[in-house]
Design an enzyme around this catalytic site. Structure first.
Site, PDB file in Angstrom:
ATOM      1  N   SER A  33      50.780  45.636  49.643  1.00 20.45           N
ATOM      2  CA  SER A  33      49.649  44.746  49.894  1.00 20.45           C
ATOM      3  C   SER A  33      49.905  44.049  51.219  1.00 20.45           C
ATOM      4  O   SER A  33      51.057  43.969  51.676  1.00 20.45           O
ATOM      5  CB  SER A  33      49.548  43.700  48.775  1.00 20.45           C
ATOM      6  OG  SER A  33      48.649  42.662  49.110  1.00 20.45           O
ATOM      7  N   TYR A  74      53.011  37.587  42.701  1.00 20.25           N
ATOM      8  CA  TYR A  74      52.459  38.763  43.383  1.00 20.25           C
ATOM      9  C   TYR A  74      53.074  38.920  44.770  1.00 20.25           C
ATOM     10  O   TYR A  74      53.497  40.018  45.163  1.00 20.25           O
ATOM     11  CB  TYR A  74      50.942  38.615  43.480  1.00 20.25           C
ATOM     12  CG  TYR A  74      50.219  39.842  43.963  1.00 20.25           C
ATOM     13  CD1 TYR A  74      49.929  40.894  43.092  1.00 20.25           C
ATOM     14  CD2 TYR A  74      49.807  39.953  45.287  1.00 20.25           C
ATOM     15  CE1 TYR A  74      49.250  42.019  43.531  1.00 20.25           C
ATOM     16  CE2 TYR A  74      49.128  41.079  45.731  1.00 20.25           C
ATOM     17  CZ  TYR A  74      48.849  42.111  44.848  1.00 20.25           C
ATOM     18  OH  TYR A  74      48.175  43.228  45.282  1.00 20.25           O
TER      19      TYR A  74
END
Length: 278
Positions: free
Chosen positions: A160, A173
């Site tokens: 990401s 995350y």
């Protein structure tokens, strides 16, 4: 639940477009969204594909059938739970029995939880780390021996932009995706002379059904038009001011699996509209 579909006929594609003919690909978290897009891109290149993930059985069966018929490749679904290392190992072994050893592994499965650190539930931290990071380790560990034996392998970790930069309230995350980028580099160094490459793709915000529902929820919660939520919340850090598409991310992953990318390894490649250029 496990399903398998075989193609009804031979593909009309030939040449470079089918360069993964005879290869076997596992794509985790691939019953929808980015994972499904990558699975389809690899199927279009001729790879047999193992989908993994949850969802209504009838929809998964339809997806397997569609991919098999559209691209003339075998397609299988395996519902291995990415929280369980033993199930991940079994996923790799079941794939080998059905299609042959895994040539391409795409670690895409992931979950998210948003909260300030002091309010972040420890069990959610553990789950995010387990699926987003530990599952990537366990799957990579399971496929590497046979990849090294055959002197070919492609490992794509879907990280990401949050593997390169941080945002508030996403501690688990961000930590997990930074860990994925670090793991990618280690695997690349350990396999550098083996014919195996390992790279991370780092998407920014991508337009998927999940993101569409999040936009609608945020708009309803704050009494704002969806366009304003998109501009001020979702794309505030994405200079292009547009969502990346699933197809763009999938094409990037497929390129990294190609012969043309044989010298690309250990990279973290942003597909983020310039987000990480700040």
């Amino acid at each position: 639940m496990t399903s398998i579909m075989t193609p009804a006929g031979l593909s009309e594609c030939a040449g470079p477009a089918r360069e993964h003919e005879g290869r076997v690909a596992i794509v985790t978290g691939s019953t929808s969204g980015i994972g499904l897009g990558i699975a389809e891109a690899l199927a279009a290149c001729g790879a047999a594909v193992v989908l993994n993930g949850f969802g209504p059985e009838v929809e998964i069966e339809a997806t397997c059938r569609r991919l098999a018929e559209a691209h003339a490749v075998p397609v299988r679904h395996d519902d291995a739970n990415m929280l369980e290392p033993g199930e991940i190992a079994c996923l790799v072994e079941r794939t080998a029995r059905a299609f042959g050893p895994c040539d391409i592994l795409v670690n895409n499965a992931g979950i998210q939880h948003v909260a300030p650190i002091e309010d972040f539930p420890p069990e959610r931290w553990d789950a995010v780390l387990a699926i987003n990071l530990s599952a990537t380790f366990h799957a990579t560990r399971a496929v590497l021996p046979r990849m090294k034996e055959r002197r070919f392998g492609r490992i794509i970790n879907v990280a990401s932009a949050h593997g390169l930069v941080a945002s508030p309230f996403k501690s688990a995350y961000v930590a997990a995706k930074h860990g994925v980028v670090g793991l990618t580099k280690v695997v690349a160094l350990e396999t550098a002379e083996s014919g195996v490459t390992c790279n991370a793709v780092c998407p920014g915000y991508v337009w998927t059904p999940l993101v569409a529902s999040q936009v609608a929820q945020q708009a309803a919660a704050h009494g704002l038009p969806e366009e304003e939520v998109v501009r001020k919340v979702f794309l505030a850090e994405q200079p292009t001011r547009r969502f990346a598409t699933v197809e763009e991310v999938a094409a990037t992953a497929a390129f990294l699996c190609s012969a043309a990318a044989a010298s690309i390894t250990g990279t973290a490649l942003p597909v983020d509209g310039g987000w990480t250029a700040h």
